[in-house]
Enzyme design. Structure first.
Site, PDB file in Angstrom:
ATOM      1  N   ASP A   1      14.377   8.866  -8.351  1.00  0.00           N
ATOM      2  CA  ASP A   1      14.079   8.787  -7.328  1.00  0.00           C
ATOM      3  C   ASP A   1      14.321   6.726  -6.235  1.00  0.00           C
ATOM      4  OD1 ASP A   1      11.942   8.190  -5.062  1.00  0.00           O
ATOM      5  OD2 ASP A   1      10.286   7.319  -6.120  1.00  0.00           O
TER       6      ASP A   1
ATOM      7  N   VAL B   1       0.862  -1.098  -0.039  1.00  0.00           N
ATOM      8  CA  VAL B   1      -0.326  -0.123  -0.304  1.00  0.00           C
ATOM      9  C   VAL B   1       1.097   1.360   0.209  1.00  0.00           C
ATOM     10  CG1 VAL B   1      -1.724   1.542   1.139  1.00  0.00           C
ATOM     11  CG2 VAL B   1      -2.060  -1.115   1.563  1.00  0.00           C
TER      12      VAL B   1
END
Length: 888
Positions: A657, A540
């Site tokens: 990232d 999640v």
């Protein structure tokens, strides 16, 4: 006499009694003054009824006199370039109230100039779209500037969702000492009949730092440890001001600043039928709200609450649409109005803003030390896809933390402000979608419209003719493209036809590359995930949930990443990930299998990585620790993947990232770089070393040069990877606030220990005694080279690959347990041979690496020649390397 003697003492005490009475009255007066002092008294309190003369009372607040702009005034003046503005009265009966019944209109630029004291001001502009005299409402197209700030740009009052209603806009602007505030209305040049208009202007002083926070900044949501300073050199626009759980609050009931507070019924989730308000009449009679002017009493005396002993999955949500191209300040108002809650930890809840965790343990009484004390908390939010022009859903969610008391969450008020862009001072967003048919008034002058019959015939003929031309042109282009493609290879021909057919398909109407990866229908995704069963959730994040699924009749496990349903957040990243990954194939990159964008869903399907993320095997986990050799091999694999992005294609790719949660591990511990939503194509050309772009990434991993100068380079990835190397060595996250200050930053702490010759103290205790000194020195030197402040001095990812291979070789040589000496020597010889081959730059014809143009004009791709054994060592340099071609 006896009676007189008894009265004498009371007479002697009378001065004390009188003094006590006076003291009581004085204290009562001081208390009254103290309470009333929170009713702010504005230094400037101007309300201008544009297009009128004299003064009149407005229905907006029932208390102030609005003065007309006709004639002279000591506080402001009207400046006109052409002296051709007119004042007019609307004939629309719905606007028969001040200031909406009159307006100032002009087809030339005009300015209101205000002479104000120093400080922060509310600027409120009032518009009522209507037809005034000869000014047709559909021709109102103009911009508004206040000083150096652009408040509105090409504002059209005839757009569908603003017509037939009053349109107030509120801004917060600081005025420096001796500065004159000019508010300028500029008609558009798009059409000679375009004009600007204004019905009313308010200028009201506000308390210092009411909305412009003091030094220290606001917590920037989603960027841990980062704070955003909103200096008074920027402007704010009020987007929402909400009285939660209560009714609308008119300007005359505000705390002296004439703000309007709307109710929250339009914005709160309707699915919670148990919602209830907590009005002030629930308090004991002897309770008094401690007042301040941040918000009216009505805001703090009502709230929205959902009861006691609620289930742990409960949450309450408010949804607000915002323009994703701006930064926002979100202010939440709290006041504990339940008389039974008097101590900390009785009501504890989590706060999520735009699905980012803002508070993990919000406790109003802990913040204020008492109940019935107003309190507000500010946060900064920067959307993740600032390039999109579509509206973004900014949600506010409260979820209680279960305690023995069982109380739910509480919220009293919400304010959301748009922050002006740095440098440009822009606050103007796009207009709403226009009406379906263009206004007749925009037909060019001197060209009257044709009769309806003639128009129909003309349109039919023109449509048929243009249709024939377009079809012919398309057929010619398709024939030409297919002819060109067939001269190269058959697959190009298939891709062209697939691309054309996908664009004509209703379910695949987007520009996403379904020809390069598999397109899944929503039905297929639901079948693969058992209708998004929560039992299958394996991850999640802020984007949504990741499910383990099975495709191809249950034979192939996959990871299904589902972005939040119905939200526009992440659209740009969604497209970027597909466009990037669909063209990349490499052993050390996560492979994208396909996507789904049916019914406003955004779903990505990847190869399933059985071992999860690298971070899950380093710290805060129940997984067994990795050995040092395993960690070296994982870092080496990730470095090869990044090196492929930087050098393996014609256009270099900057990941932007790099972190341990974006390095995934398959069943056999092969590392794969993932998550390309923030990736950018690198600079092209020898003279360009960087690209300028807004700072995005993860705090703790960001390149300082990129963070400070907004210059993104390939070496930005190298810096982030240097942080990963230290994270792997030390088994701790880059930023820790639960340790001593000198250990908060992993990079600074390890660097300091290295300078003091205490590097062993930073190593993961599980690894101590297992790393050879030579390997450790080489590894740490490589990590610190990656972390150099000057990006030009950092190694390339290719250098990092070779450095890690050398460190691994040093470890294996000393251990002597994993491979025999003869095998070590063989590996060393292979590496030496490979180095010679690469330096000699021997080339052969292969597809997909670099493209050169031969003398005959044809284009051939090249790649360095290596043996089949060596090919695994240079996997980071082969474009579209696919180790299992049957997987697609």
């Amino acid at each position: 006499m006896a009676n007189s003697k008894k009265k004498a003492p009371s007479m002697s005490n009378s001065p004390k009694i009188r003094f006590s009475c006076l003291l009581f009255l004085l204290l009562q007066h001081l208390f009254s003054v103290l309470v009333n002092s929170f009713e702010y008294h504005a230094v400037e309190n101007l309300a201008i009824d544009c297009g009128s003369s004299g003064s009149s009372t407005s229905d907006l607040d029932d208390t102030r006199s609005w003065i007309g702009d006709k004639g002279s005034n000591d506080l402001f003046s009207l400046i006109e370039d052409e002296k051709d503005s007119v004042d007019a009265k609307t004939t629309d009966r719905s606007a028969q109230r001040v200031p909406y019944d009159t307006a100032r209109l002009s087809r030339s630029q005009f300015t209101y100039s205000f002479r104000l004291t120093e400080g922060q001001k509310f600027i409120r502009l009032h518009f009522f779209p209507s037809t005034y005299d000869n000014f047709n409402r559909s021709n109102s197209l103009f911009s508004v500037q206040a000083g150096t700030f652009t408040l509105l740009k090409d504002f059209n009052a005839d757009y569908g969702d603003v017509s037939d209603q009053f349109v107030p806009r509120e801004y917060c602007i600081n005025v420096d000492q001796g500065q004159t505030l000019n508010i300028t209305f500029i008609p558009s040049l798009a059409h000679p009949d375009c004009y600007a208009f204004i019905n009313g202007i308010e200028v009201v002083s506000m308390p210092t730092n009411l909305y412009f926070p003091k030094p220290g900044g606001l917590n920037l949501l989603g960027y841990d440890g980062t704070f955003l300073n909103i200096e008074d050199s920027r402007a704010l626009e009020t987007v929402y001001r909400i009285n939660v759980g209560g009714s609308q609050i008119s300007p005359n009931k505000d705390t002296g600043m004439y703000r309007y507070w709307n109710d929250d019924n339009t914005y709160v989730e309707k699915s919670y039928e148990a919602s209830r308000q907590l009005p002030v009449n629930t308090w004991p009679k002897n309770y008094t709200l401690i007042r301040n002017y941040t918000a009216p009493d009505e805001v703090y005396s009502t709230a929205r609450s959902y009861g006691k002993n609620i289930p742990p999955t409960y949450n309450v949500t408010w949804n607000f649409e915002v323009d994703p191209r701006f930064t926002y300040m979100v202010r939440l108002h709290f006041c504990e109005i339940d008389p039974d809650i008097t101590k900390p930890n009785q009501r504890v809840f989590m706060i999520f803003i735009a699905d980012k965790l803002a508070e993990d343990r919000a406790d109003v009484v802990s913040w204020t030390s008492h109940n019935l004390v107003p309190f507000c908390q500010d946060y900064a939010f920067f959307p993740d896809h600032s390039g999109s022009s579509k509206q973004l859903n900014l949600s506010i969610k409260l979820q209680p933390v279960q305690t023995t008391f069982g109380y739910d969450a509480i919220l009293n008020g919400v304010e959301i402000f748009k922050v002006s862009e740095t440098g440009t001072g822009n606050l103007a967003g796009p207009n709403p979608e226009p009406r379906q048919s263009p206004p007749q008034s925009l037909v060019p002058p001197n060209k009257p419209p044709k009769s309806s019959k003639a128009t129909t015939i003309l349109a039919a003929v023109a449509g048929a003719g243009s249709g024939i031309i377009v079809v012919s042109l398309i057929c010619f282009l398709i024939h030409r493209r297919i002819a060109q493609a067939s001269s190269n290879n058959g697959s190009s021909k298939w891709r062209l036809i697939s691309s054309l057919s996908s664009k004509s398909s209703k379910s695949q109407s987007s520009s996403l590359p379904s020809d390069l990866c598999r397109y899944f229908s929503l039905g297929e995704i639901r079948a693969a995930t058992n209708n998004f069963d929560d039992i299958l959730v394996i991850g999640v994040g802020g984007f949504g949930k990741v499910y383990k699924g099975y495709i191809d009749e249950g034979t192939t496990p996959v990871a299904v990443k589902r972005l939040k349903q119905g939200s526009q957040q992440g659209v740009h990243e969604f497209k970027t990930e597909i466009e990037m990954l669909s063209q990349l194939r490499h052993l050390h990159l996560v492979s994208l299998i396909g996507y789904c964008n049916d019914s406003n869903e955004m779903i990505l399907v990847y190869d399933f990585m059985a071992r999860g993320t690298l971070r899950e095997h380093l710290y805060d986990t129940e997984n067994p620790p990795l050995s040092w050799k395993q960690r070296l091999e994982i870092c080496l694999g990730a470095a090869r993947g990044l090196n492929y992005l930087h050098t393996g294609a014609k256009l270099s790719i900057i990941h932007r990232d790099v972190k341990t949660t974006n390095i995934l591990l398959e069943e056999k511990w092969v590392a794969k770089v993932s998550d390309f939503g923030l990736s950018k194509f690198g600079p092209s050309g020898m003279s360009i070393s960087h690209i300028s772009t807004v700072v995005k990434g993860s705090i703790g991993y960001l390149d300082p040069e990129y963070y400070k100068r907004q210059r993104l380079t390939l070496k930005s990835d190298v810096y982030s990877f240097g942080v990963v190397l230290l994270e792997v060595l030390c088994a701790r996250q880059p930023l820790l606030r639960s340790v001593e200050k000198q250990q908060t930053s992993l990079v600074q702490w390890v660097r300091k220990c290295h300078e003091n010759g205490e590097i062993d103290q930073t190593v993961d205790p599980f690894l101590r005694g297992t790393i050879t000194p030579q390997c450790l020195n080489k590894y740490v030197d490589m990590a610190f080279n990656c972390l150099l402040d000057d990006g030009n001095h950092r190694p390339s990812m290719n250098d990092v690959v070779w450095g890690l291979e050398f460190a691994l070789q040093l470890q294996e040589n000393i251990e002597g347990t994993v491979v025999g000496n003869s095998e070590v020597e063989k590996k060393g010889e292979e590496r030496a041979l490979l180095t010679t081959i690469l330096n000699d730059d021997v080339e052969t014809d292969m597809l997909f690496t670099s493209t050169d143009e031969s003398s005959n004009g044809s284009r051939a791709s090249k790649m360095t020649t290596t043996s089949s054994e060596d090919r695994s060592l240079v996997s980071g340099m082969v474009f579209s390397e696919l180790f299992d071609p049957t997987a697609r």
